[in-house]
Scaffold this motif. Structure first.
Motif, PDB file in Angstrom:
ATOM      1  N   HIS A  62       0.841  -1.196   0.000  1.00 57.48           N
ATOM      2  CA  HIS A  62       0.000   0.000   0.000  1.00 57.48           C
ATOM      3  C   HIS A  62       0.875   1.244   0.000  1.00 57.48           C
ATOM      4  CE1 HIS A  62       0.877   0.473   4.272  1.00 57.48           C
ATOM      5  NE2 HIS A  62       0.455  -0.768   4.494  1.00 57.48           N
ATOM      6  N   ARG A  63       0.224   2.411  -0.081  1.00 57.23           N
ATOM      7  CA  ARG A  63       0.971   3.648  -0.310  1.00 57.23           C
ATOM      8  C   ARG A  63       2.027   3.920   0.761  1.00 57.23           C
ATOM      9  NH1 ARG A  63      -2.351   9.019  -1.531  1.00 57.23           N
ATOM     10  NH2 ARG A  63      -3.198   8.510   0.539  1.00 57.23           N
ATOM     11  N   ASN A  64       1.702   3.673   2.016  1.00 54.61           N
ATOM     12  CA  ASN A  64       2.674   3.920   3.089  1.00 54.61           C
ATOM     13  C   ASN A  64       3.882   2.989   2.994  1.00 54.61           C
ATOM     14  OD1 ASN A  64       1.072   5.947   4.128  1.00 54.61           O
ATOM     15  ND2 ASN A  64       0.026   4.589   5.588  1.00 54.61           N
ATOM     16  N   VAL A  69       9.614   0.552   0.136  1.00 53.36           N
ATOM     17  CA  VAL A  69      10.064  -0.462  -0.817  1.00 53.36           C
ATOM     18  C   VAL A  69      10.943   0.169  -1.890  1.00 53.36           C
ATOM     19  CG1 VAL A  69       9.326  -2.100  -2.594  1.00 53.36           C
ATOM     20  CG2 VAL A  69       8.108  -1.998  -0.412  1.00 53.36           C
ATOM     21  N   LEU A  70      10.551   1.335  -2.378  1.00 53.84           N
ATOM     22  CA  LEU A  70      11.316   2.006  -3.423  1.00 53.84           C
ATOM     23  C   LEU A  70      12.685   2.457  -2.914  1.00 53.84           C
ATOM     24  CD1 LEU A  70       8.545   4.151  -5.178  1.00 53.84           C
ATOM     25  CD2 LEU A  70       9.400   1.872  -5.788  1.00 53.84           C
ATOM     26  N   VAL A  71      12.725   2.971  -1.689  1.00 50.84           N
ATOM     27  CA  VAL A  71      14.013   3.383  -1.109  1.00 50.84           C
ATOM     28  C   VAL A  71      14.936   2.174  -0.965  1.00 50.84           C
ATOM     29  CG1 VAL A  71      15.139   4.262   0.973  1.00 50.84           C
ATOM     30  CG2 VAL A  71      13.125   5.423   0.071  1.00 50.84           C
ATOM     31  N   ALA A  72      14.408   1.075  -0.428  1.00 48.54           N
ATOM     32  CA  ALA A  72      15.202  -0.146  -0.281  1.00 48.54           C
ATOM     33  C   ALA A  72      15.691  -0.633  -1.638  1.00 48.54           C
ATOM     34  CB  ALA A  72      14.385  -1.231   0.419  1.00 48.54           C
ATOM     35  N   GLY A  73      14.825  -0.541  -2.647  1.00 50.63           N
ATOM     36  CA  GLY A  73      15.199  -0.988  -3.984  1.00 50.63           C
ATOM     37  C   GLY A  73      16.317  -0.164  -4.593  1.00 50.63           C
ATOM     38  N   LEU A  74      16.256   1.150  -4.435  1.00 54.13           N
ATOM     39  CA  LEU A  74      17.315   2.003  -4.965  1.00 54.13           C
ATOM     40  C   LEU A  74      18.655   1.694  -4.293  1.00 54.13           C
ATOM     41  CD1 LEU A  74      15.456   5.423  -5.321  1.00 54.13           C
ATOM     42  CD2 LEU A  74      16.351   3.996  -7.174  1.00 54.13           C
ATOM     43  N   LEU A  75      18.609   1.433  -2.994  1.00 53.43           N
ATOM     44  CA  LEU A  75      19.841   1.116  -2.280  1.00 53.43           C
ATOM     45  C   LEU A  75      20.394  -0.245  -2.691  1.00 53.43           C
ATOM     46  CD1 LEU A  75      18.816   2.375   1.272  1.00 53.43           C
ATOM     47  CD2 LEU A  75      20.651   3.325  -0.139  1.00 53.43           C
ATOM     48  N   MET A  76      19.527  -1.261  -2.711  1.00 54.00           N
ATOM     49  CA  MET A  76      19.980  -2.625  -2.965  1.00 54.00           C
ATOM     50  C   MET A  76      20.289  -2.882  -4.431  1.00 54.00           C
ATOM     51  SD  MET A  76      17.297  -4.634  -0.454  1.00 54.00           S
ATOM     52  CE  MET A  76      18.013  -6.261  -0.653  1.00 54.00           C
ATOM     53  N   GLN A  77      19.667  -2.130  -5.324  1.00 51.91           N
ATOM     54  CA  GLN A  77      19.880  -2.365  -6.748  1.00 51.91           C
ATOM     55  C   GLN A  77      20.751  -1.283  -7.382  1.00 51.91           C
ATOM     56  OE1 GLN A  77      18.859  -4.906  -8.672  1.00 51.91           O
ATOM     57  NE2 GLN A  77      17.519  -6.021  -7.300  1.00 51.91           N
ATOM     58  N   TYR A 165      17.191  -1.602   5.966  1.00 51.85           N
ATOM     59  CA  TYR A 165      16.028  -0.727   5.779  1.00 51.85           C
ATOM     60  C   TYR A 165      14.785  -1.546   5.448  1.00 51.85           C
ATOM     61  CZ  TYR A 165      13.352   3.353   4.235  1.00 51.85           C
ATOM     62  OH  TYR A 165      12.382   4.328   4.103  1.00 51.85           O
ATOM     63  N   GLN A 166      14.932  -2.494   4.523  1.00 54.22           N
ATOM     64  CA  GLN A 166      13.781  -3.322   4.156  1.00 54.22           C
ATOM     65  C   GLN A 166      13.310  -4.164   5.332  1.00 54.22           C
ATOM     66  OE1 GLN A 166      13.204  -5.121   0.240  1.00 54.22           O
ATOM     67  NE2 GLN A 166      13.411  -7.133   1.200  1.00 54.22           N
ATOM     68  N   LYS A 167      14.250  -4.751   6.053  1.00 51.36           N
ATOM     69  CA  LYS A 167      13.882  -5.588   7.193  1.00 51.36           C
ATOM     70  C   LYS A 167      13.211  -4.760   8.285  1.00 51.36           C
ATOM     71  CE  LYS A 167      13.860  -9.508   9.442  1.00 51.36           C
ATOM     72  NZ  LYS A 167      13.055 -10.650   8.984  1.00 51.36           N
ATOM     73  N   ARG A 168      13.627  -3.506   8.424  1.00 44.56           N
ATOM     74  CA  ARG A 168      13.091  -2.647   9.477  1.00 44.56           C
ATOM     75  C   ARG A 168      11.701  -2.114   9.146  1.00 44.56           C
ATOM     76  NH1 ARG A 168      10.702  -0.073  12.419  1.00 44.56           N
ATOM     77  NH2 ARG A 168      11.346   1.467  13.986  1.00 44.56           N
ATOM     78  N   PHE A 169      11.476  -1.696   7.900  1.00 43.49           N
ATOM     79  CA  PHE A 169      10.246  -0.979   7.569  1.00 43.49           C
ATOM     80  C   PHE A 169       9.225  -1.798   6.784  1.00 43.49           C
ATOM     81  CE2 PHE A 169      13.352   2.476   8.137  1.00 43.49           C
ATOM     82  CZ  PHE A 169      12.674   3.238   9.082  1.00 43.49           C
ATOM     83  N   VAL A 170       9.649  -2.723   5.940  1.00 40.36           N
ATOM     84  CA  VAL A 170       8.692  -3.482   5.128  1.00 40.36           C
ATOM     85  C   VAL A 170       9.030  -4.972   5.106  1.00 40.36           C
ATOM     86  CG1 VAL A 170       7.792  -1.670   3.633  1.00 40.36           C
ATOM     87  CG2 VAL A 170      10.022  -2.672   3.118  1.00 40.36           C
ATOM     88  N   ALA A 177       6.554  -8.885  -5.205  1.00 37.60           N
ATOM     89  CA  ALA A 177       6.200  -7.493  -5.480  1.00 37.60           C
ATOM     90  C   ALA A 177       7.370  -6.562  -5.220  1.00 37.60           C
ATOM     91  CB  ALA A 177       4.999  -7.089  -4.620  1.00 37.60           C
ATOM     92  N   SER A 178       8.051  -6.754  -4.094  1.00 37.33           N
ATOM     93  CA  SER A 178       9.153  -5.852  -3.747  1.00 37.33           C
ATOM     94  C   SER A 178      10.308  -5.980  -4.734  1.00 37.33           C
ATOM     95  CB  SER A 178       9.635  -6.123  -2.316  1.00 37.33           C
ATOM     96  OG  SER A 178      10.130  -7.435  -2.176  1.00 37.33           O
ATOM     97  N   THR A 179      10.615  -7.205  -5.171  1.00 38.23           N
ATOM     98  CA  THR A 179      11.706  -7.389  -6.121  1.00 38.23           C
ATOM     99  C   THR A 179      11.393  -6.706  -7.448  1.00 38.23           C
ATOM    100  OG1 THR A 179      12.240  -9.516  -5.108  1.00 38.23           O
ATOM    101  CG2 THR A 179      13.175  -9.086  -7.271  1.00 38.23           C
ATOM    102  N   ALA A 180      10.155  -6.827  -7.912  1.00 37.32           N
ATOM    103  CA  ALA A 180       9.751  -6.150  -9.147  1.00 37.32           C
ATOM    104  C   ALA A 180       9.884  -4.642  -9.013  1.00 37.32           C
ATOM    105  CB  ALA A 180       8.315  -6.522  -9.501  1.00 37.32           C
TER     106      ALA A 180
END
Length: 302
Positions: A62-64, A69-77, A165-170, A177-180
């Motif tokens: 969801h939006r929150n 997820v996007l922040v974690a993705g930018l960091l990890m990818q 970050y991902q483990k802490r927040f999402v 979904a998160s990987t995509a």
């Protein structure tokens, strides 16, 4: 049975898949500039992963949750691979990059308090022994510039902070979904970087296509889906310790596939690194029951 299979198969499979990314990266960077390689990888993987997630009817964040997820993705990818691939272009070897990335569990352990996890003295000892082992394994291959070293450090921080970050927040977002979303948000950044720097040429089409196919199907899809699945089931420290094994496996693959030498120090480091892994794993196992008991039902193995 499913949980036991996940424990037995997932960890060595992840190490092998993750290690192969360094070999594919070296091959790809030899055929095209790093940002172009990343743009192609993220774009194709983003389309395939999104299609797969939609076909599987996963629950999207969801939006929150989405922003996390996007922040974690930018960091990890983007941060991780942007830095590592550029380091490859600076002639940093696959084994050296894997070695730097192998420090990931130590960096994650420094953030253990943020996640409400504890790191025992036995684990710290295991991390230290493991670090010595992987250092020995690639010591005689450590030839890189200061720029390459700084880039490797940036890639390490991207992966480690993104994981925490991902483990802490999402932690409960569906890994499909998160990987995509991770690769989708990273693709335009890589593309813009390639365009702004003028790095849009391909010198060897067949080599580029072959490495890209492997990076998309195996590294961007299979490895990260498995990584996110493990992060949902286990704590970040347990997952992070797997990175200690990747430098040695990478060195072996590099010797077999791209003719990088496998010397005595590599073999010695392999044995020492395994001792460190045993200490770290046994330290974690001692409190596994407590960790499982604290988890909400949605995070239990399914």
């Amino acid at each position: 049975m499913k949980a036991q299979l996940m424990t037995v198969v997932a960890q060595p499979l992840f190490v092998l898949l993750w290690s192969s990314a360094f070999i594919a990266g070296i091959i790809g960077i030899g055929a095209a500039p790093p940002m172009l390689v990343l743009f192609a990888r993220f774009s194709i993987a983003g389309v395939l992963l999104t299609a797969y997630a939609c076909a599987a009817r996963v629950t999207w964040p969801h939006r929150n949750q989405l922003w996390h997820v996007l922040v974690a993705g930018l960091l990890m990818q983007m941060v991780q691979f942007g830095a590592f691939y550029t380091a490859m272009a600076e002639q940093v070897s696959a084994a050296v990059i894997a070695l730097v990335q192998g420090v990931n569990p130590v960096v994650i352990a420094l953030f253990a308090g943020v996640l409400g996890e504890s790191v025992t003295a036995r684990q710290w000892f295991g991390f230290g022994i493991g670090g010595i082992g992987v250092t020995l394994a690639v010591l005689d291959q450590s030839r890189f510039s200061l720029v390459g070293l700084l880039l490797c450090g940036a890639g390490l921080l991207g992966l480690s902070i993104g994981t925490v970050y991902q483990k802490r927040f999402v932690p409960t977002v569906d890994p499909r979904a998160s990987t995509a979303l991770h690769v989708v948000v990273s693709a335009p950044i890589a593309g813009l970087s390639a365009w702004l720097t003028g790095q849009v040429h391909i010198s060897d089409v067949s080599r580029f296509a072959g490495s890209l196919t492997w990076m998309v199907l195996v590294n961007s899809m299979a490895a990260f889906l498995l990584l996110n699945a493990m992060l949902r089931r286990w704590d970040a420290t347990r997952v992070g310790k797997l990175f200690f094994a990747t430098p040695v496996v990478t060195a072996i693959l590099a010797w077999m596939l791209i003719d990088q030498p496998l010397r005595a120090l590599t073999i010695a480091g392999f044995g020492i690194g395994l001792v460190g892994l045993v200490f770290a794993a046994r330290g974690r196992a001692a409190c596994a029951a407590t960790v499982v008991a604290r988890r909400p039902a949605v995070m239990a193995p399914r």
